[in-house]
Every structure is written in C-alpha cells, then in structure tokens.
Design a protein around this motif. Structure first.
Motif, PDB file in Angstrom:
ATOM      1  N   GLU A  97       6.112 -12.077  -8.405  1.00 45.50           N
ATOM      2  CA  GLU A  97       5.999 -10.646  -8.121  1.00 45.50           C
ATOM      3  C   GLU A  97       5.048 -10.382  -6.960  1.00 45.50           C
ATOM      4  N   GLN A  98       4.024 -11.223  -6.836  1.00 46.19           N
ATOM      5  CA  GLN A  98       3.066 -11.052  -5.742  1.00 46.19           C
ATOM      6  C   GLN A  98       3.727 -11.315  -4.396  1.00 46.19           C
ATOM      7  N   VAL A  99       4.625 -12.298  -4.355  1.00 50.30           N
ATOM      8  CA  VAL A  99       5.359 -12.577  -3.114  1.00 50.30           C
ATOM      9  C   VAL A  99       6.234 -11.390  -2.744  1.00 50.30           C
ATOM     10  N   ALA A 100       6.997 -10.883  -3.710  1.00 47.96           N
ATOM     11  CA  ALA A 100       7.888  -9.749  -3.443  1.00 47.96           C
ATOM     12  C   ALA A 100       7.110  -8.513  -3.019  1.00 47.96           C
ATOM     13  N   GLU A 101       5.987  -8.246  -3.671  1.00 48.67           N
ATOM     14  CA  GLU A 101       5.188  -7.074  -3.324  1.00 48.67           C
ATOM     15  C   GLU A 101       4.535  -7.227  -1.955  1.00 48.67           C
ATOM     16  N   GLY A 102       4.158  -8.454  -1.598  1.00 43.65           N
ATOM     17  CA  GLY A 102       3.566  -8.688  -0.286  1.00 43.65           C
ATOM     18  C   GLY A 102       4.514  -8.367   0.842  1.00 43.65           C
ATOM     19  N   ILE A 103       5.805  -8.590   0.613  1.00 43.00           N
ATOM     20  CA  ILE A 103       6.821  -8.244   1.619  1.00 43.00           C
ATOM     21  C   ILE A 103       7.119  -6.750   1.582  1.00 43.00           C
ATOM     22  N   ARG A 104       7.258  -6.214   0.393  1.00 43.02           N
ATOM     23  CA  ARG A 104       7.612  -4.807   0.243  1.00 43.02           C
ATOM     24  C   ARG A 104       6.567  -3.889   0.855  1.00 43.02           C
ATOM     25  N   PHE A 105       5.281  -4.207   0.641  1.00 42.05           N
ATOM     26  CA  PHE A 105       4.204  -3.339   1.111  1.00 42.05           C
ATOM     27  C   PHE A 105       3.530  -3.857   2.378  1.00 42.05           C
ATOM     28  N   ALA A 106       4.125  -4.874   3.000  1.00 40.68           N
ATOM     29  CA  ALA A 106       3.636  -5.432   4.268  1.00 40.68           C
ATOM     30  C   ALA A 106       2.201  -5.916   4.183  1.00 40.68           C
ATOM     31  N   SER A 107       1.811  -6.425   3.022  1.00 44.67           N
ATOM     32  CA  SER A 107       0.458  -6.937   2.854  1.00 44.67           C
ATOM     33  C   SER A 107       0.372  -8.442   3.044  1.00 44.67           C
ATOM     34  N   ASP A 108       1.507  -9.127   3.004  1.00 41.40           N
ATOM     35  CA  ASP A 108       1.535 -10.572   3.241  1.00 41.40           C
ATOM     36  C   ASP A 108       1.369 -10.837   4.730  1.00 41.40           C
ATOM     37  N   GLN A 109       0.585 -11.857   5.084  1.00 43.32           N
ATOM     38  CA  GLN A 109       0.311 -12.112   6.496  1.00 43.32           C
ATOM     39  C   GLN A 109       1.561 -12.489   7.288  1.00 43.32           C
ATOM     40  N   SER A 110       2.616 -12.943   6.619  1.00 47.50           N
ATOM     41  CA  SER A 110       3.863 -13.319   7.305  1.00 47.50           C
ATOM     42  C   SER A 110       4.997 -12.357   6.986  1.00 47.50           C
ATOM     43  N   TRP A 111       4.667 -11.140   6.585  1.00 51.32           N
ATOM     44  CA  TRP A 111       5.707 -10.218   6.128  1.00 51.32           C
ATOM     45  C   TRP A 111       6.730  -9.895   7.211  1.00 51.32           C
ATOM     46  N   LEU A 112       6.276  -9.809   8.470  1.00 50.90           N
ATOM     47  CA  LEU A 112       7.196  -9.420   9.527  1.00 50.90           C
ATOM     48  C   LEU A 112       8.272 -10.490   9.732  1.00 50.90           C
ATOM     49  N   GLU A 113       7.864 -11.761   9.780  1.00 52.55           N
ATOM     50  CA  GLU A 113       8.828 -12.853   9.940  1.00 52.55           C
ATOM     51  C   GLU A 113       9.732 -12.959   8.719  1.00 52.55           C
ATOM     52  N   ALA A 114       9.135 -12.847   7.525  1.00 50.32           N
ATOM     53  CA  ALA A 114       9.890 -13.083   6.298  1.00 50.32           C
ATOM     54  C   ALA A 114      10.795 -11.920   5.924  1.00 50.32           C
ATOM     55  N   SER A 115      10.405 -10.708   6.258  1.00 49.09           N
ATOM     56  CA  SER A 115      11.124  -9.527   5.773  1.00 49.09           C
ATOM     57  C   SER A 115      12.555  -9.450   6.283  1.00 49.09           C
ATOM     58  N   GLU A 116      12.845 -10.033   7.451  1.00 51.61           N
ATOM     59  CA  GLU A 116      14.224  -9.973   7.956  1.00 51.61           C
ATOM     60  C   GLU A 116      15.190 -10.767   7.087  1.00 51.61           C
ATOM     61  N   PHE A 117      14.643 -11.618   6.196  1.00 49.58           N
ATOM     62  CA  PHE A 117      15.482 -12.391   5.291  1.00 49.58           C
ATOM     63  C   PHE A 117      15.441 -11.834   3.868  1.00 49.58           C
ATOM     64  N   ALA A 118      14.977 -10.600   3.713  1.00 51.06           N
ATOM     65  CA  ALA A 118      14.873  -9.988   2.388  1.00 51.06           C
ATOM     66  C   ALA A 118      15.945  -8.937   2.139  1.00 51.06           C
ATOM     67  N   PHE A 119      16.764  -8.630   3.148  1.00 48.34           N
ATOM     68  CA  PHE A 119      17.725  -7.539   3.020  1.00 48.34           C
ATOM     69  C   PHE A 119      19.161  -8.062   3.050  1.00 48.34           C
ATOM     70  N   ASP A 120      20.111  -7.150   2.892  1.00 48.71           N
ATOM     71  CA  ASP A 120      21.525  -7.519   2.931  1.00 48.71           C
ATOM     72  C   ASP A 120      21.894  -8.073   4.299  1.00 48.71           C
ATOM     73  N   SER A 121      22.863  -8.966   4.301  1.00 46.74           N
ATOM     74  CA  SER A 121      23.441  -9.487   5.539  1.00 46.74           C
ATOM     75  C   SER A 121      24.956  -9.443   5.386  1.00 46.74           C
ATOM     76  N   PRO A 122      25.711  -9.694   6.452  1.00 43.28           N
ATOM     77  CA  PRO A 122      27.168  -9.532   6.362  1.00 43.28           C
ATOM     78  C   PRO A 122      27.824 -10.290   5.216  1.00 43.28           C
ATOM     79  N   ARG A 123      27.317 -11.468   4.855  1.00 41.81           N
ATOM     80  CA  ARG A 123      27.959 -12.278   3.817  1.00 41.81           C
ATOM     81  C   ARG A 123      27.176 -12.329   2.508  1.00 41.81           C
ATOM     82  N   VAL A 124      26.001 -11.738   2.472  1.00 41.13           N
ATOM     83  CA  VAL A 124      25.174 -11.746   1.259  1.00 41.13           C
ATOM     84  C   VAL A 124      24.654 -10.337   1.008  1.00 41.13           C
ATOM     85  N   ARG A 125      25.050  -9.767  -0.131  1.00 39.50           N
ATOM     86  CA  ARG A 125      24.607  -8.422  -0.477  1.00 39.50           C
ATOM     87  C   ARG A 125      23.871  -8.453  -1.816  1.00 39.50           C
ATOM     88  N   ARG A 126      22.762  -7.748  -1.867  1.00 40.64           N
ATOM     89  CA  ARG A 126      22.001  -7.649  -3.097  1.00 40.64           C
ATOM     90  C   ARG A 126      22.761  -6.803  -4.124  1.00 40.64           C
TER      91      ARG A 126
END
Length: 304
Positions: A97-126
């Motif tokens: 949960e800490q990993v997910a929250e770090g991306i969601r609230f931009a508190s993780d030091q690598s959130w910008l790089e990692a966040s682009e892989f947290a959303f829907d893409s053409p072949r993978v939808r949440r």
C-alpha cells in the motif's frame, strides 16, 4: 553469464515488394542486469536509408527503408551480452500500500518515472475483475516483494501455457477468461492486476535461455522472444523483474531487449510495404552461452 545471440527474421513474398519502411527493436538494452558489448544489424537486401535512435523508454530503435524490388527480406541481429544475477537479500520491501500511495500522491522519489506505468495502455486496462484477482495476494500491509512473488506463483498455477489458445492480438481480458495463453498473455494479465491496485508495472521483452544446463529444469517460453514483468517495488528495491510463465525471479537466463507499457510498445519488427501479395514469416533465434553449457534451439514459428 555471457551470451552470443543471433536473431534472424525472414519474410518471403509471393510477388515483388517495391518498397518498405521498417522499425526494429532487437538490440538488448543495458540495465541493472545486462551489459551489451557488441551489436550488429544486417538487412538483406541492403537498405537505402537507415538510422538509430532511442524511444521514450530508452529502448534502441533501428529504422530502415528499402526502395528496390525484392521478394524476400531478411533481418539479422547479432549481439553479445553479459548478464548478472540481481542482488538478493532478505528485504521484502515496504508494505505494498505504501508503494501505491507513493505513486498516487507523488511522494515517492521515483514517482514521475514509475507513474507512466501505473495507468491503462492500449493492450492493458485496469478493472475491478483484475484488481480482485490480484488482491488475493496483496493482503493488508503485506511486504511488496512477498506479495509480487505470490501473485507470480498464482498466475503460473492458474493459467495453462498453450500456444494454440491465443494469438498476438488477444486482449488480456480474453486470456484471463480462457485461463490460458503464452508469455505475452501471462505478462499482460499480471500487469493488469498490479495496475488495478495502483502498483506500476511494465512489459519487458527479451530473450530466454530455454535449454538449461545439465541437472537444471528447462524454462518455458518461445525461443524467438519472451516476455515478463517489471514491477516497481518502492524506492528501496526499485524495479524487480519477475517471470509469471516460469514462476521465477529473472536472473541470468533472461536477457532484456526492451520495455514499455505493453507488447505494442516493444514489437521486435514492424513496418509497411507496397506489393508483396501473400507472405510467409520465419524467425530463428540462437541464444548461446559463451562460457558454460547449454544453448537455446532455433525457432521456426512466429507466436510469442
């Protein structure tokens, strides 16, 4: 481990092709495990134009154009790499949960790089369905790496590796319903589950040594291309690669070529051509250890 890799792709056409333009992703990339010290790409017939660049994810992309009549196109990529086993210890990371929250609230030091892989893409939808399936492994405050390993193991157990069940365009939802597929499908399903819980994950394409040394079990996968999953496990652990097809952590048998949001970002060879009529495709790959026993055999199919 040191490997030499030869990847040959041949298109044979029933009538002449007057011109073609192509993009190639066959050069392994340097990452935490892989060091590339030789790569060569040859095209027959020779191209009139060629270039090389890196895409938005840092993958090597070759482009070439052939503007003369031809009835056969052959692309041969040859590489030499050194693959290191990842550093391992007893650290299972923070709660997922800490990993997910770090991306969601931009508190993780690598959130910008990692966040682009947290959303829907053409072949993978949440979806709720994928999220519910993943959440069985991601219990409250479970350490991220422990949960990822459990999820990887469940996909390996719950899904049947069957080349006849899916094709390169099969959606993750369909493979999930079939409970069958190949490495591409296994990777897409795991990514869909992780992203549905807010955990960044990326699709990794590369080579797999499928013929193991004596006394060790062989790995499952297509010799010409394999797929696995990179999971962001927080600032301390960073990105960790796991292979749901083989239920393992990626070590010296996995050679990274490219990564992206899903398979559509890392297609090994794509292009457009004029003419050609019907065509046949043949792919042959050899992954040969330079020192040590074992080598992968040549592949003649085009299914992942």
């Amino acid at each position: 481990m040191k490997y030499k890799i030869r990847h040959a792709t041949t298109y044979t056409y029933s009538s002449s092709v007057s011109m073609c333009h192509n993009l190639v992703m066959l050069m392994p990339r340097d990452d935490a495990r892989v060091k590339v010290y030789h790569h060569r790409l040859n095209t027959y017939p020779a191209p009139q134009f060629s270039s090389r660049r890196k895409d938005a994810y840092g993958n090597h992309v070759h482009s070439f154009s052939i503007e003369e009549s031809h009835k056969q196109l052959t692309v041969v990529a040859q590489s030499r790499v050194t693959v290191h086993a990842p550093e391992t210890d007893d650290d299972q990371g923070c709660a997922w949960e800490q990993v997910a929250e770090g991306i969601r609230f931009a508190s993780d030091q690598s959130w910008l790089e990692a966040s682009e892989f947290a959303f829907d893409s053409p072949r993978v939808r949440r979806s709720l369905e994928f999220g519910e399936y993943a959440r069985i492994s991601f219990r409250g405050k479970r350490p991220i790496l422990d949960a990822v390993h459990d999820f990887t193991s469940r996909i390996h157990q719950d899904f049947t590796y069957d080349k006849a069940s899916t094709h390169v365009g099969t959606a993750a939802e369909e493979a999930f319903r079939l409970r069958a597929g190949v490495c591409q499908d296994f990777a897409h399903i795991q990514i869909a589950g992780l992203r549905s819980l807010g955990i960044p994950s990326r699709y990794v394409s590369g080579y797999l040594r499928t013929v193991a040394p004596p006394g060790q079990p062989s790995l499952i996968g297509a010799d010409q291309s394999h797929a696995w999953v990179g999971v962001y496990c927080g600032a301390d652990l960073g990105w960790v690669d796991v292979d749901p097809t083989n239920n393992c952590l990626c070590t010296t048998d996995h050679i990274t070529v490219a990564w992206g949001r899903d398979y559509g970002d890392v297609v090994p060879l794509r292009g457009v051509f004029l003419g050609g009529g019907e065509h046949q495709l043949k792919v042959a790959v050899d992954v040969t250890p330079i020192d040590g026993p074992g080598a992968s055999v040549a592949a003649d199919s085009n299914s992942l």
